[in-house]
Design an enzyme around this catalytic site. Structure first.
Site, mmCIF file in Angstrom:
data_model
loop_
_atom_site.group_PDB
_atom_site.id
_atom_site.type_symbol
_atom_site.label_atom_id
_atom_site.label_comp_id
_atom_site.label_asym_id
_atom_site.label_seq_id
_atom_site.Cartn_x
_atom_site.Cartn_y
_atom_site.Cartn_z
ATOM 1 N N LYS A 74 0.867 -1.183 0.000
ATOM 2 C CA LYS A 74 0.000 0.000 0.000
ATOM 3 C C LYS A 74 0.902 1.232 0.000
ATOM 4 C CE LYS A 74 -3.920 2.373 1.142
ATOM 5 N NZ LYS A 74 -4.580 2.170 2.441
ATOM 6 N N VAL A 75 0.700 2.096 -0.981
ATOM 7 C CA VAL A 75 1.513 3.302 -1.119
ATOM 8 C C VAL A 75 0.607 4.502 -1.386
ATOM 9 C CG1 VAL A 75 3.497 2.013 -2.025
ATOM 10 C CG2 VAL A 75 1.832 3.026 -3.619
ATOM 11 N N SER A 76 1.201 5.668 -1.400
ATOM 12 C CA SER A 76 0.486 6.882 -1.785
ATOM 13 C C SER A 76 0.351 6.946 -3.301
ATOM 14 C CB SER A 76 1.237 8.121 -1.310
ATOM 15 O OG SER A 76 1.403 8.131 0.087
ATOM 16 N N THR A 127 0.315 11.519 -0.819
ATOM 17 C CA THR A 127 -0.711 12.286 -1.530
ATOM 18 C C THR A 127 -1.063 13.543 -0.750
ATOM 19 O OG1 THR A 127 -1.588 10.225 -2.435
ATOM 20 C CG2 THR A 127 -2.996 12.166 -2.584
ATOM 21 N N ALA A 128 -1.076 13.430 0.570
ATOM 22 C CA ALA A 128 -1.392 14.600 1.393
ATOM 23 C C ALA A 128 -0.440 15.753 1.091
ATOM 24 C CB ALA A 128 -1.326 14.223 2.874
ATOM 25 N N HIS A 178 -5.627 10.119 7.971
ATOM 26 C CA HIS A 178 -6.176 8.998 8.726
ATOM 27 C C HIS A 178 -7.205 9.477 9.760
ATOM 28 C CE1 HIS A 178 -3.252 6.747 6.607
ATOM 29 N NE2 HIS A 178 -2.233 6.929 7.429
#
Length: 267
Positions: free
Chosen positions: A53-55, A104-105, A145
C-alpha cells in the site's frame, strides 16, 4: 509466501484481514509488515515487497516495477487530509509538519499552497504531528487517517480541508492510497484476492474487529468504525473509471506543476 506491507490503520487491517488470516481459498499466504505510508513509499521504490500500500503521489517512481491493482485502495469524498493549527490563520511563511514527502497529502498541500507557500516543511511521523503542533514546535500540521476525527481533542483547528478543495477544483474523489503488486506476479489473481478480502470484510465486519483494534493507533472503537466507514467504500472494491480519472488528474497536475515526473500509464 508473498510479502505484503500496509499501514496498521483500521481501513487497511479491515480490508486485508481475510487474506492475512488464510480465509480466501487458494490465495497465496502472506507475511504482513505494518508501516506508515511514508515508509512503504520508500520501501516500494527499493522493491522491498511483493504487494504494498503506497500513496498515489508515489506512483511515478513505482509503476515501472509494480502494477496498480483495482481493489483495496483508499479513494473517496470527504476524506482528504487536513491542515490543522493551534491558532495560525495563514500558511504563508509558516513552519509545517507533514507525514511524508511523497504522500498524496503533501502533494495536495503543495498544489493548494503554491501561491503562498510555507517557509519550512519538515517530515514528522504521522502520530507525532498533532502533539508537536499543540506544543508549538510547528505552526501547522498536515494530518491524515483518523486525525480527521480526533484533532479537536488536541485543541487544534482546521485551517483547510484539502479533500474538499480538491473536489471543488476537479469534481473528482481524492485518490489517497493505492495497492501495488510486482509485475512479475499474477496480478489478475492478486487483484481478485484483494477484492474478495474486501467483500469478506463487508460481509462479516465482526470477524476482523479484534484484529483492527489490536493494531489501531486510535483505540476508541467508535473512531475505528468511522475510519472504516469513511475510507473503505465503493472505490475500495473497484477503482472504476471515476477512480482512475481521479488518479490520472492528480498525477497529471503534479507533473504539470513540476512536482513529480510524468507518470507511466496506470494500466
Amino acid at each position: 509466501m508473498l510479502s505484503l506491507a500496509h499501514s496498521p490503520c483500521p481501513n487497511d487491517t479491515f480490508v486485508f484481514h481475510a487474506w492475512a488470516h488464510g480465509l480466501i481459498e487458494d490465495a497465496p499466504p502472506v507475511d504482513i509488515t505494518f508501516a506508515d505510508v511514508d515508509v512503504t513509499n520508500g520501501a516500494a521504490e527499493r522493491g522491498a515487497y511483493d504487494v504494498v500500500k503506497v500513496s498515489y503521489a508515489a506512483l511515478p517512481w513505482l509503476l515501472h516495477e509494480y502494477a496498480l491493482l483495482p481493489s483495496g485502495g483508499a479513494l473517496g469524498r470527504g476524506c482528504g487530509p487536513l491542515v490543522v493549527t493551534a491558532g495560525a490563520r495563514d500558511i504563508a511563511g509558516a513552519t509545517v509538519a507533514v507525514p511524508g514527502d511523497r504522500t498524496t497529502a503533501y502533494l495536495l498541500f503543495r498544489l493548494w499552497s503554491a501561491a503562498r507557500p510555507p517557509a519550512r516543511v519538515e517530515v514528522v511521523p504521522f502520530a507525532g504531528i498533532m502533539p508537536a503542533v499543540r506544543a508549538g514546535r510547528y505552526d501547522a500540521g498536515l494530518v491524515i487517517h483518523e486525525a480527521r476525527f480526533t484533532y479537536q481533542g488536541y485543541g487544534l483547528t482546521c485551517l483547510a480541508d484539502l479533500g474538499a478543495w480538491w473536489e471543488a477544483e476537479t469534481g473528482l474523489p481524492i485518490p489517497l492510497g493505492a495497492i501495488l503488486a510486482r509485475r512479475r506476479l499474477d496480478t489478475a489473481r492478486l487483484a481478485a484476492v484483494v477484492r474478495e478480502s474486501v467483500e469478506r470484510a463487508w460481509a462479516d465486519p465482526a470477524a476482523s474487529a479484534a484484529y483492527v483494534a489490536r493494531h489501531a493507533a486510535e483505540m476508541d472503537a467508535q473512531v475505528q468504525r468511522r475510519h472504516i466507514e469513511l475510507y473503505v467504500n465503493r472505490f475500495t472494491a473497484d477503482l472504476g473509471e471515476e477512480g482512475r480519472a481521479a488518479a490520472r488528474t492528480l498525477l497529471d497536475r503534479a507533473a504539470g506543476a513540476g512536482i513529480t515526473p510524468p507518470c507511466p500509464p496506470l494500466g
